[in-house]
Design a protein around this motif. Structure first.
Motif, mmCIF file in Angstrom:
data_model
loop_
_atom_site.group_PDB
_atom_site.id
_atom_site.type_symbol
_atom_site.label_atom_id
_atom_site.label_comp_id
_atom_site.label_asym_id
_atom_site.label_seq_id
_atom_site.Cartn_x
_atom_site.Cartn_y
_atom_site.Cartn_z
ATOM 1 N N ALA A 15 8.399 -4.000 7.191
ATOM 2 C CA ALA A 15 7.209 -4.127 8.039
ATOM 3 C C ALA A 15 6.430 -2.817 8.100
ATOM 4 C CB ALA A 15 7.631 -4.570 9.444
ATOM 5 N N GLU A 16 7.140 -1.696 8.166
ATOM 6 C CA GLU A 16 6.454 -0.400 8.165
ATOM 7 C C GLU A 16 5.696 -0.184 6.859
ATOM 8 O OE1 GLU A 16 8.786 2.768 11.034
ATOM 9 O OE2 GLU A 16 9.401 2.603 8.936
ATOM 10 N N GLN A 17 6.340 -0.495 5.741
ATOM 11 C CA GLN A 17 5.755 -0.177 4.444
ATOM 12 C C GLN A 17 4.611 -1.116 4.077
ATOM 13 O OE1 GLN A 17 9.109 -0.097 1.746
ATOM 14 N NE2 GLN A 17 10.284 1.144 3.183
ATOM 15 N N LEU A 18 4.779 -2.393 4.371
ATOM 16 C CA LEU A 18 3.748 -3.362 3.986
ATOM 17 C C LEU A 18 2.609 -3.423 4.990
ATOM 18 C CD1 LEU A 18 2.696 -5.687 2.197
ATOM 19 C CD2 LEU A 18 4.094 -7.243 3.571
ATOM 20 N N LEU A 19 2.948 -3.413 6.280
ATOM 21 C CA LEU A 19 1.963 -3.697 7.320
ATOM 22 C C LEU A 19 1.556 -2.461 8.122
ATOM 23 C CD1 LEU A 19 3.754 -6.895 8.694
ATOM 24 C CD2 LEU A 19 1.897 -6.829 7.021
ATOM 25 N N GLY A 20 2.248 -1.347 7.918
ATOM 26 C CA GLY A 20 1.987 -0.189 8.763
ATOM 27 C C GLY A 20 2.393 -0.441 10.191
ATOM 28 N N ALA A 21 3.426 -1.257 10.392
ATOM 29 C CA ALA A 21 3.832 -1.693 11.725
ATOM 30 C C ALA A 21 4.445 -0.542 12.522
ATOM 31 C CB ALA A 21 4.835 -2.837 11.616
ATOM 32 N N PRO B 55 0.826 -1.206 0.000
ATOM 33 C CA PRO B 55 0.000 0.000 0.000
ATOM 34 C C PRO B 55 0.860 1.255 0.000
ATOM 35 C CG PRO B 55 0.136 -0.918 2.204
ATOM 36 C CD PRO B 55 0.833 -1.893 1.305
ATOM 37 N N THR B 56 0.205 2.389 -0.217
ATOM 38 C CA THR B 56 0.884 3.684 -0.105
ATOM 39 C C THR B 56 1.372 3.846 1.334
ATOM 40 O OG1 THR B 56 -0.528 4.627 -1.799
ATOM 41 C CG2 THR B 56 0.587 6.175 -0.312
ATOM 42 N N PRO B 57 2.585 4.362 1.544
ATOM 43 C CA PRO B 57 3.113 4.495 2.907
ATOM 44 C C PRO B 57 2.164 5.290 3.791
ATOM 45 C CG PRO B 57 4.822 4.927 1.286
ATOM 46 C CD PRO B 57 3.541 4.808 0.528
ATOM 47 N N PRO B 58 2.006 4.922 5.054
ATOM 48 C CA PRO B 58 1.125 5.658 5.967
ATOM 49 C C PRO B 58 1.600 7.092 6.141
ATOM 50 C CG PRO B 58 2.462 4.044 7.164
ATOM 51 C CD PRO B 58 2.662 3.766 5.719
ATOM 52 N N HIS B 59 0.699 7.970 6.503
ATOM 53 C CA HIS B 59 1.003 9.398 6.559
ATOM 54 C C HIS B 59 2.090 9.704 7.568
ATOM 55 C CE1 HIS B 59 -0.903 10.331 10.481
ATOM 56 N NE2 HIS B 59 -1.667 9.308 10.198
ATOM 57 N N TRP B 60 2.088 8.991 8.715
ATOM 58 C CA TRP B 60 3.085 9.276 9.734
ATOM 59 C C TRP B 60 4.495 8.905 9.264
ATOM 60 C CZ3 TRP B 60 5.412 4.690 10.840
ATOM 61 C CH2 TRP B 60 4.646 3.519 10.714
ATOM 62 N N LEU B 61 4.596 7.885 8.395
ATOM 63 C CA LEU B 61 5.894 7.499 7.860
ATOM 64 C C LEU B 61 6.406 8.564 6.889
ATOM 65 C CD1 LEU B 61 8.148 5.443 7.595
ATOM 66 C CD2 LEU B 61 6.780 4.219 5.905
ATOM 67 N N VAL B 62 5.502 9.081 6.067
ATOM 68 C CA VAL B 62 5.862 10.141 5.129
ATOM 69 C C VAL B 62 6.310 11.391 5.890
ATOM 70 C CG1 VAL B 62 5.011 11.636 3.285
ATOM 71 C CG2 VAL B 62 4.279 9.236 3.395
ATOM 72 N N GLU B 63 5.562 11.737 6.934
ATOM 73 C CA GLU B 63 5.878 12.928 7.713
ATOM 74 C C GLU B 63 7.213 12.782 8.425
ATOM 75 O OE1 GLU B 63 3.914 15.527 11.393
ATOM 76 O OE2 GLU B 63 2.688 14.080 10.265
ATOM 77 N N ARG B 64 7.450 11.611 9.009
ATOM 78 C CA ARG B 64 8.710 11.362 9.716
ATOM 79 C C ARG B 64 9.890 11.464 8.757
ATOM 80 N NH1 ARG B 64 8.901 5.704 12.260
ATOM 81 N NH2 ARG B 64 7.417 6.678 13.698
ATOM 82 N N LEU B 65 9.729 10.875 7.572
ATOM 83 C CA LEU B 65 10.810 10.880 6.598
ATOM 84 C C LEU B 65 11.102 12.303 6.118
ATOM 85 C CD1 LEU B 65 12.748 9.038 5.114
ATOM 86 C CD2 LEU B 65 11.017 8.692 3.362
ATOM 87 N N GLY B 66 10.064 13.095 5.923
ATOM 88 C CA GLY B 66 10.267 14.486 5.504
ATOM 89 C C GLY B 66 11.031 15.278 6.550
#
Length: 636
Positions: free
Chosen positions: A143-149, A26-37
């Motif tokens: 795990a973060e990208q696939l499962l939103g872990a 799936p598309t990366p969760p919003h919190w992952l995108v925000e953290r990476l930015g």
């Protein structure tokens, strides 16, 4: 262009658009995108800051290389990897990290001052830890990208690595997701994503991990200085001390081995385990490796000892605790009447059942149980008897482990930060244990600060058939229980003195040792331990009566003797069945053997030992059993 940069340009349309063939991701969760930015903002600022420092200082530093060579480098600019390239291309290819003035260091991290520089390869224990810890980050990213872990902890182990993460109360990893997870890991490794080390303030750390309660707790409890390090790799940003590989391409292949589920309080932790292989290929043996999983524990807690429980409660409470031990009972036995120095050392042993409130997900076969038995012993002795008693414990341990066929390694664990008692007593006890280990002569390691709060200890580790370490035996000194139970004895001078308590377990958990031994033997138990020592097989029904006599002779001698007179199977089928059942020996009796009162002997490996007199064969088996020879079939 790296994986992250391509995702960023496409505004994170999912990994499929990044070139990875994982359409189910799936598309990366919003919190992952925000953290990476936010990480990228901090990383850009750090790069500018380091470049400015290098430009302003333009300072030459002296670096001592292996072999005594010294070279010049530029502060805040020259990296260990660049120096490795100058030494040899082979070193640059095989180095996984560096040591700068004895401290672990990233190969791509600029050097800051004059330093002694060494390189770590996979051949060292520290190099393996770096390699597998870097592999853990790849698993966490997948795990973060696939499962939103929500990532918890992902340590390396002595022989591999695993990762704990949280998916919510109801969510589990589906079987169909495991191949996708493995494929993402392989793609991330192939993408050669760099590991980027960032120093962040506590406020920046809390902002980076505001959506991860596990990391926030680590920051609160473990980050005591003004900054801590964070590593970015692809889309992953994780709190980590490092060091790491230069990039994920050094990892090579990764293989998913297992996914286990453990519970801590209300939360479930999903723990997939992978194994990375580029630098460790053992003729396919790694494919069969299974690393034990443990439930996530609160940060800062020591791993539970296999011998001792917490004695911080009162003696009366100890006997009712969730993890009761034999220690309080033996102290009460010592204290129930006056004691004299002539009775010391007083040695008490108990194989009683013990209980521990283990989390359901952490239970595993025979190696971790809620109810188990321990060869628990307690030795009450005078201080001047300590040296001899410790040496006696080590000799006993060596004798037992040698008979079982185990090699073992020992570690001396010294005073922890939260110790009880006087430092001078601890120093004395640690010196006693160290001197005993040095006199014993076997290799041992020092584990500073890993002792129990009541005294230092020697832990004994064995490895099972797959190379997994298990802490089994232990020898521990204890000054606190004699004090708290007010244990006393009348010394030679007539004054009351306090004994020292030695906790001693050779097998540790009997069940755990049995599990390790079972895997080590692979079903082929040595004769003296075997539940299937001998089976008597008559050739025909005419020999069945004599076969029963042979069986009775074995049983009368105290040996395990069975009979296979199944007329529905041919002789060869019955022999094969006995060998598959791992009977150490088969006694085949036909017409010739019946007339001469002999037996024709075969081993479980189908070695033919020929014809033996029945009485002599039984006597020979007794000799081999009594001497506990591990290879009785070979030397019969």
């Amino acid at each position: 262009m790296g994986l992250y940069q391509r995702c960023r340009r496409l505004r994170f349309p999912g990994l499929h658009a990044c070139g990875l063939h994982t359409a189910a991701v799936p598309t990366p969760p919003h919190w992952l995108v925000e953290r990476l930015g936010y990480f990228e903002e901090l990383w850009t600022a750090q790069v500018k800051r380091l470049a400015s420092m290098a430009q302003e200082e333009q300072r030459t530093i002296k670096i001592s290389l292996p072999g005594g060579q010294k070279v010049d480098a530029v502060a805040w600019k020259t990296t260990p990897y660049q120096l490795a390239q100058q030494i040899s291309s082979n070193l640059a290819d095989t180095a996984v990290a560096a040591q700068v003035n004895g401290e672990p260091y990233d190969l791509e991290r600029p050097l800051e001052t004059d330093a002694d520089l060494r390189f770590l390869t996979f051949n060292s224990a520290q190099g393996k830890a770096v390699f597998w810890h870097s592999s853990t980050h790849v698993l966490g990213a997948a795990a973060e990208q696939l499962l939103g872990a929500v990532l918890c902890q992902g340590p390396s182990t002595e022989c591999g690595f695993y990762h704990d993460f949280f998916l919510g109360k109801e969510r589990t990893v589906k079987g169909s997701e495991l191949p996708v997870l493995e494929r993402i890991c392989q793609d991330l490794a192939a993408a050669a994503q760099p590991f980027r080390r960032l120093e962040a303030s506590q406020a920046q750390l809390r902002q980076l991990f505001k959506d991860n309660p596990f990391k926030l707790r680590l920051i609160e409890e473990k980050v005591t200085g003004p900054t801590a390090t964070v590593y970015g790799c692809g889309m992953l940003v994780d709190l980590c001390r490092g060091p790491h590989l230069r990039h994920t391409g050094q990892i090579g292949g990764l293989k998913l081995l297992s996914a286990e589920y453990t519970r801590r309080g209300f939360s479930e932790v999903k723990t997939p385990t992978l194994f990375s292989t580029k630098l460790w290929e053992l003729s396919g043996h790694w494919k069969h490796y299974r690393e034990d999983m443990f439930a996530l524990q609160p940060p800062g807690l020591d791993r539970p000892s296999s011998s001792q429980s917490d004695h911080s409660a009162s003696p009366a409470t100890d006997t009712l605790a969730l993890k009761p031990m034999n220690c309080p009972a033996h102290c009460l036995m010592f204290a129930h009447r006056p004691r004299s120095w002539r009775e010391l050392p007083l040695r008490l042993a108990d194989f009683g059942a013990l209980h521990r409130a283990e989390a359901s997900g952490s239970l595993g076969g025979l190696t971790r149980l809620r109810c188990f038995q321990q060869d628990d012993a307690h030795i009450f002795c005078a201080p001047d008897q300590l040296q001899a008693e410790i040496r006696g414990c080590l000799d006993f341990l060596y004798s037992v482990y040698t008979i079982l066929g185990f090699s073992f390694h020992m570690a001396l664990s010294t005073r922890p930060s939260g110790f009880l008692g006087e430092p001078c007593l601890w120093d004395q006890a640690e010196q006693v244990l160290q001197q005993a280990l040095e006199e014993f002569g076997a290799p041992w390691d020092l584990n500073p600060g890993d002792g129990a709060f009541y005294g230092p200890k020697i832990d004994v580790h064995v490895r099972d058939a797959l190379g997994r370490p298990h802490q089994c035996g232990t020898i521990q000194l204890d000054f606190q229980l004699p004090l708290r139970f007010d244990l006393q004895y009348k010394g030679q001078s007539g004054a009351l003195e306090r004994p020292v308590l030695i906790h001693r377990a050779v097998l540790g958990s009997v069940e755990r040792m049995l599990g390790v031994l079972a895997e080590s033997c692979g079903g082929k138990w040595p004769l003296w331990l075997s539940p299937f020592q001998v089976v008597v097989i008559p050739v025909g029904t005419e020999q069945e009566e004599y076969a029963r006599e042979a069986q009775q002779s074995l049983q009368a001698a105290g040996l395990v003797g069975d009979l296979d007179a199944d007329s529905g199977l041919t002789l060869s089928r019955r022999i094969r069945r006995a060998q598959l059942a791992h009977y150490n020996f088969q006694f085949v009796v036909g017409q010739r053997e019946q007339s001469k009162r002999t037996v024709n002997i075969r081993t479980r490996d189908n070695r033919r030992l020929g014809e033996w007199d029945l009485a002599e064969a039984v006597q020979r088996l007794l000799e081999l059993q009594d001497t506990r020879i591990p290879n009785a079939e070979e030397i019969f």
